[in-house]
Write an enzyme that holds these catalytic residues in place. Structure first.
Site, short mmCIF file in Angstrom:
data_model
loop_
_atom_site.label_atom_id
_atom_site.label_comp_id
_atom_site.label_asym_id
_atom_site.label_seq_id
_atom_site.Cartn_x
_atom_site.Cartn_y
_atom_site.Cartn_z
N CYS A 283 39.44 31.08 47.08
CA CYS A 283 40.06 30.95 48.41
C CYS A 283 39.09 30.31 49.40
O CYS A 283 38.84 29.11 49.30
CB CYS A 283 40.58 32.30 48.89
SG CYS A 283 41.75 32.15 50.28
N HIS B 87 43.98 33.82 44.59
CA HIS B 87 43.15 35.00 44.39
C HIS B 87 43.33 35.58 42.98
O HIS B 87 44.06 36.56 42.78
CB HIS B 87 43.48 36.07 45.45
CG HIS B 87 42.87 35.79 46.78
ND1 HIS B 87 41.62 36.22 47.14
CD2 HIS B 87 43.34 35.07 47.84
CE1 HIS B 87 41.34 35.82 48.37
NE2 HIS B 87 42.37 35.11 48.81
N GLU C 224 41.34 37.37 41.34
CA GLU C 224 40.83 38.74 41.21
C GLU C 224 41.94 39.76 41.44
O GLU C 224 41.97 40.82 40.80
CB GLU C 224 39.65 38.97 42.16
CG GLU C 224 39.97 39.28 43.60
CD GLU C 224 40.46 38.08 44.41
OE1 GLU C 224 40.84 38.28 45.59
OE2 GLU C 224 40.45 36.96 43.88
#
Length: 234
Positions: A104, A208, A210
């Site tokens: 990001c 994102h 994660e």
């Protein structure tokens, strides 16, 4: 031995912090996460000597002075100390060929540190019509499609030239300089991923992974696994 992964932190005037999903994703892939607070640029060579890979995390906006622009009305809150630390860290890591995963805000830092530039605010500076890039849904929701460059690492991991991602940004990379190359775009043309195939590992994504790794998204797990594998020491 497990590789040690330095993860940059978000910052404000009184605190430095990191969302837990970054830590969990690194551990899930077999790395040992350590947090790298902003500041102390003189200590970056020492930090890099103690870490096997760098994860540039998401967060607030990037100061446009780093790419020679004045602030536009759509620019959000910035943290100059974080910008200075991360751009210096990124440049040192590139020079030393330390593996980098940029997420990001991180992809924007990677692009700027490599000589590129970015949109301060895609909705006032980008070419309409634009998608909703700041989704109003859970972080684990796959919001929009991206088109992946044939032959890229992302295509290898996705097994397809299209994939869906989550999305939480209003800034974006505008131009990249070699050896970085664009490896994915949204249907509206916004850059969604970059990579450097000449590096040990250098990937930046605008979404994102994660947060998606937490729900066992296959592509996100492959991104983190490949990153950690590139960081392993003998």
């Amino acid at each position: 031995m497990k590789p040690v992964i330095g993860i940059t932190c978000s910052a404000n005037q009184t605190s430095q912090y990191l969302a837990d999903d970054y830590i969990k994703a690194v551990r899930m892939a077999g790395g040992v996460p350590v947090l790298l607070p902003a500041g102390g640029e003189a200590d970056i060579p020492l930090l890099l000597s103690k870490t096997d890979g760098i994860l540039l995390s998401g967060g607030g906006d990037v100061d446009p002075s780093w790419f020679g622009e004045e602030p536009v009305p759509g620019l959000g809150e910035i943290e100059p100390g974080r910008d200075a630390f991360e751009i210096a860290l990124c440049r040192f890591a590139i020079q030393a060929d330390v593996p980098i995963l940029a997420i990001c805000r991180g992809i924007q830092i990677l692009a700027v540190a490599s000589g590129g530039d970015m949109f301060q605010d895609i909705y006032s500076q980008g070419k309409p019509p634009l998608l909703q890039h700041k989704q109003r849904a859970a972080r684990s929701h796959l919001s929009h499609t991206v088109h992946v460059l044939p032959g890229s690492l992302l295509e290898k991991w996705a097994g397809s030239e299209t994939m869906k991602v989550n999305s939480f940004h209003h800034q974006a990379v505008r131009t990249v300089k070699a050896p970085l190359m664009v490896s994915a775009r949204a249907p509206d043309g916004i850059i969604e991923a970059v990579e450097n195939r000449n590096a040990r590992f250098m990937i930046g994504v605008q979404w994102h992974p994660e947060a998606l790794a937490a729900i066992k998204d296959p592509v996100s797990l492959k991104i983190f696994s490949a990153f950690i594998a590139s960081c392993k020491t003998v």
